[in-house]
Design a protein around this motif. Sequence first.
Motif, PDB file in Angstrom:
ATOM      1  N   HIS A 130      -1.933   5.125  -4.945  1.00  0.00           N
ATOM      2  CA  HIS A 130      -2.130   5.336  -6.377  1.00  0.00           C
ATOM      3  C   HIS A 130      -0.787   5.373  -7.119  1.00  0.00           C
ATOM      4  CE1 HIS A 130      -6.393   5.955  -5.930  1.00  0.00           C
ATOM      5  NE2 HIS A 130      -6.199   6.930  -5.060  1.00  0.00           N
ATOM      6  N   THR A 131       0.278   5.702  -6.387  1.00  0.00           N
ATOM      7  CA  THR A 131       1.632   5.706  -6.962  1.00  0.00           C
ATOM      8  C   THR A 131       2.529   4.871  -6.049  1.00  0.00           C
ATOM      9  OG1 THR A 131       2.102   7.788  -5.805  1.00  0.00           O
ATOM     10  CG2 THR A 131       1.350   7.935  -8.098  1.00  0.00           C
ATOM     11  N   PRO A 132       2.354   3.559  -6.053  1.00  0.00           N
ATOM     12  CA  PRO A 132       3.036   2.698  -5.078  1.00  0.00           C
ATOM     13  C   PRO A 132       4.552   2.699  -5.256  1.00  0.00           C
ATOM     14  CG  PRO A 132       1.969   1.375  -6.769  1.00  0.00           C
ATOM     15  CD  PRO A 132       1.517   2.784  -6.982  1.00  0.00           C
ATOM     16  N   THR A 133       5.233   2.652  -4.108  1.00  0.00           N
ATOM     17  CA  THR A 133       6.699   2.694  -4.103  1.00  0.00           C
ATOM     18  C   THR A 133       7.307   1.552  -3.300  1.00  0.00           C
ATOM     19  OG1 THR A 133       6.652   5.110  -4.301  1.00  0.00           O
ATOM     20  CG2 THR A 133       8.709   4.111  -3.534  1.00  0.00           C
ATOM     21  N   HIS A 134       6.790   1.307  -2.109  1.00  0.00           N
ATOM     22  CA  HIS A 134       7.446   0.414  -1.155  1.00  0.00           C
ATOM     23  C   HIS A 134       6.927  -1.022  -1.291  1.00  0.00           C
ATOM     24  CE1 HIS A 134       9.507   3.764   0.766  1.00  0.00           C
ATOM     25  NE2 HIS A 134       8.358   4.434   0.726  1.00  0.00           N
ATOM     26  N   PHE A 135       7.162  -1.608  -2.468  1.00  0.00           N
ATOM     27  CA  PHE A 135       6.732  -2.992  -2.692  1.00  0.00           C
ATOM     28  C   PHE A 135       7.443  -3.946  -1.733  1.00  0.00           C
ATOM     29  CE2 PHE A 135       5.661  -1.152  -6.877  1.00  0.00           C
ATOM     30  CZ  PHE A 135       4.339  -1.563  -6.965  1.00  0.00           C
ATOM     31  N   ALA A 136       8.679  -3.648  -1.379  1.00  0.00           N
ATOM     32  CA  ALA A 136       9.419  -4.526  -0.477  1.00  0.00           C
ATOM     33  C   ALA A 136       8.745  -4.627   0.885  1.00  0.00           C
ATOM     34  CB  ALA A 136      10.855  -4.026  -0.322  1.00  0.00           C
ATOM     35  N   THR A 137       8.115  -3.535   1.334  1.00  0.00           N
ATOM     36  CA  THR A 137       7.391  -3.573   2.603  1.00  0.00           C
ATOM     37  C   THR A 137       6.233  -4.566   2.526  1.00  0.00           C
ATOM     38  OG1 THR A 137       7.944  -1.267   3.089  1.00  0.00           O
ATOM     39  CG2 THR A 137       6.050  -2.206   4.245  1.00  0.00           C
ATOM     40  N   ALA A 138       5.438  -4.475   1.465  1.00  0.00           N
ATOM     41  CA  ALA A 138       4.297  -5.379   1.314  1.00  0.00           C
ATOM     42  C   ALA A 138       4.760  -6.823   1.157  1.00  0.00           C
ATOM     43  CB  ALA A 138       3.453  -4.955   0.115  1.00  0.00           C
ATOM     44  N   ALA A 139       5.865  -7.032   0.437  1.00  0.00           N
ATOM     45  CA  ALA A 139       6.388  -8.381   0.267  1.00  0.00           C
ATOM     46  C   ALA A 139       6.845  -8.963   1.600  1.00  0.00           C
ATOM     47  CB  ALA A 139       7.533  -8.364  -0.734  1.00  0.00           C
ATOM     48  N   PRO A 154       0.019  -0.188   3.913  1.00  0.00           N
ATOM     49  CA  PRO A 154       0.323   1.221   3.641  1.00  0.00           C
ATOM     50  C   PRO A 154       1.630   1.343   2.865  1.00  0.00           C
ATOM     51  CG  PRO A 154      -0.319   0.909   5.937  1.00  0.00           C
ATOM     52  CD  PRO A 154      -0.138  -0.462   5.359  1.00  0.00           C
ATOM     53  N   ASP A 155       1.694   2.308   1.982  1.00  0.00           N
ATOM     54  CA  ASP A 155       2.870   2.498   1.135  1.00  0.00           C
ATOM     55  C   ASP A 155       3.897   3.334   1.884  1.00  0.00           C
ATOM     56  OD1 ASP A 155       4.563   2.433  -1.017  1.00  0.00           O
ATOM     57  OD2 ASP A 155       3.556   4.037  -2.111  1.00  0.00           O
ATOM     58  N   ARG A 156       4.651   2.659   2.727  1.00  0.00           N
ATOM     59  CA  ARG A 156       5.667   3.337   3.526  1.00  0.00           C
ATOM     60  C   ARG A 156       6.772   2.341   3.879  1.00  0.00           C
ATOM     61  NH1 ARG A 156       2.544   5.166   8.875  1.00  0.00           N
ATOM     62  NH2 ARG A 156       1.250   6.220   7.313  1.00  0.00           N
ATOM     63  N   PRO A 157       7.932   2.808   4.307  1.00  0.00           N
ATOM     64  CA  PRO A 157       8.996   1.888   4.709  1.00  0.00           C
ATOM     65  C   PRO A 157       8.534   0.974   5.841  1.00  0.00           C
ATOM     66  CG  PRO A 157       9.845   4.121   4.473  1.00  0.00           C
ATOM     67  CD  PRO A 157       8.351   4.220   4.381  1.00  0.00           C
ATOM     68  N   TRP A 158       9.147  -0.210   5.907  1.00  0.00           N
ATOM     69  CA  TRP A 158       8.776  -1.198   6.917  1.00  0.00           C
ATOM     70  C   TRP A 158       8.801  -0.600   8.328  1.00  0.00           C
ATOM     71  CZ3 TRP A 158       6.953  -6.069   7.438  1.00  0.00           C
ATOM     72  CH2 TRP A 158       7.193  -6.745   8.644  1.00  0.00           C
ATOM     73  N   GLU A 159       9.825   0.188   8.620  1.00  0.00           N
ATOM     74  CA  GLU A 159       9.991   0.732   9.968  1.00  0.00           C
ATOM     75  C   GLU A 159       8.887   1.711  10.340  1.00  0.00           C
ATOM     76  OE1 GLU A 159      12.224   0.853   7.564  1.00  0.00           O
ATOM     77  OE2 GLU A 159      13.591  -0.757   8.185  1.00  0.00           O
ATOM     78  N   GLN A 160       8.165   2.232   9.349  1.00  0.00           N
ATOM     79  CA  GLN A 160       7.118   3.215   9.631  1.00  0.00           C
ATOM     80  C   GLN A 160       5.723   2.597   9.729  1.00  0.00           C
ATOM     81  OE1 GLN A 160       7.337   6.617   7.000  1.00  0.00           O
ATOM     82  NE2 GLN A 160       9.575   6.742   7.164  1.00  0.00           N
ATOM     83  N   LEU A 161       5.614   1.295   9.530  1.00  0.00           N
ATOM     84  CA  LEU A 161       4.311   0.653   9.744  1.00  0.00           C
ATOM     85  C   LEU A 161       3.945   0.740  11.218  1.00  0.00           C
ATOM     86  CD1 LEU A 161       4.605  -2.605   7.582  1.00  0.00           C
ATOM     87  CD2 LEU A 161       3.383  -0.486   7.011  1.00  0.00           C
ATOM     88  N   GLN A 162       2.646   0.948  11.475  1.00  0.00           N
ATOM     89  CA  GLN A 162       2.168   1.116  12.845  1.00  0.00           C
ATOM     90  C   GLN A 162       1.643  -0.179  13.453  1.00  0.00           C
ATOM     91  OE1 GLN A 162       2.577   4.184  14.458  1.00  0.00           O
ATOM     92  NE2 GLN A 162       3.795   4.393  12.583  1.00  0.00           N
ATOM     93  N   GLY A 207      -1.864   3.873   9.047  1.00  0.00           N
ATOM     94  CA  GLY A 207      -0.545   3.255   8.960  1.00  0.00           C
ATOM     95  C   GLY A 207      -0.483   1.804   9.359  1.00  0.00           C
ATOM     96  N   LEU A 208      -1.649   1.164   9.481  1.00  0.00           N
ATOM     97  CA  LEU A 208      -1.711  -0.242   9.879  1.00  0.00           C
ATOM     98  C   LEU A 208      -1.898  -1.147   8.677  1.00  0.00           C
ATOM     99  CD1 LEU A 208      -4.195   0.287  12.830  1.00  0.00           C
ATOM    100  CD2 LEU A 208      -1.807  -0.396  13.113  1.00  0.00           C
ATOM    101  N   VAL A 209      -1.299  -2.322   8.723  1.00  0.00           N
ATOM    102  CA  VAL A 209      -1.577  -3.347   7.723  1.00  0.00           C
ATOM    103  C   VAL A 209      -2.962  -3.919   8.001  1.00  0.00           C
ATOM    104  CG1 VAL A 209      -0.885  -5.584   6.798  1.00  0.00           C
ATOM    105  CG2 VAL A 209       0.860  -3.926   7.489  1.00  0.00           C
ATOM    106  N   SER A 210      -3.852  -3.820   7.028  1.00  0.00           N
ATOM    107  CA  SER A 210      -5.209  -4.338   7.184  1.00  0.00           C
ATOM    108  C   SER A 210      -5.253  -5.790   6.716  1.00  0.00           C
ATOM    109  CB  SER A 210      -6.194  -3.505   6.365  1.00  0.00           C
ATOM    110  OG  SER A 210      -7.445  -4.170   6.269  1.00  0.00           O
ATOM    111  N   ILE A 211      -5.770  -6.664   7.564  1.00  0.00           N
ATOM    112  CA  ILE A 211      -5.946  -8.077   7.222  1.00  0.00           C
ATOM    113  C   ILE A 211      -7.420  -8.419   7.383  1.00  0.00           C
ATOM    114  CG2 ILE A 211      -5.250 -10.448   7.697  1.00  0.00           C
ATOM    115  CD1 ILE A 211      -2.730  -9.336   8.999  1.00  0.00           C
TER     116      ILE A 211
END
Length: 246
Positions: free
Chosen positions: A127-136, A162-170, A221-225
């Motif tokens: 709801h308050t997105p921060t880590h756009f670079a991770t999604a990109a 998930p809205d978290r740093p790249w290194e924290q994606l599961q 913490g997983l990217v859903s596809i």
Amino acid sequence: MHILLSNDDGYNAPGLMALQEAIAHIAQVTIVAPDRNRSGASNSLTLHRPVRCHRMAEHVYATDGTPTDCVHIALTALLEQPPDMVVSGVNAGANLGDDVIYSGTVAAAMEGRFLGLPAMAVSLASHTPTHFATAARVAQTLVRRLQTEPLPADTILNVNVPDRPWEQLQGYAASRLSRRHRTAPVIADHDPRGLPIYWIGPVANMEEADPGTDSHAVNHGLVSITPVHVDLTRYEALDRIAGWLA
């Protein structure tokens, strides 16, 4: 490659800027996006007035139409050569489960698919997105994979990060769409002149977040596809309807 980028948050949204920066490392990029936030526009086309399109910078265009208008105009009138793919996002907020029906982000990708191109919608699940670079960066990774292992032409990838740093994606998960509860009630009120007005309530919480769903993946913490197929026919009901008609 030449990739068309669009979204529903507007041509200058931070998610789109992050996506442009990431994709520009691997492909030529053109942006055609709304001139303002058009969230929730779904697949609507503007049919009763002309749509205006303005060049905002090199390879960046803004229209006063919907996300679907943007992709439709880009592919049928604006671009001299068709792109190789349409990528929509990065949306500020998740597009999970039934959200895909209302989402302008998914609609932009869907219009690309309708017009014969591979397409992907990418959203940052917060709801308050921060880590756009991770999604990109996730989008860049998936575009690379689609270059070598393309999907069937009638498939859209709906990606939620998930809205978290790249290194924290599961990791990544292939997921199905989940379901929501009914949305919150409309808020009835009156304007300063005493006339009735109505605010559409906030999106409801998920009714279903079981393993295998997109919401479960993001919550862990997983990217859903999710591969989305546009054919809405309920094939199991065809025989029953045929029986009624008989």
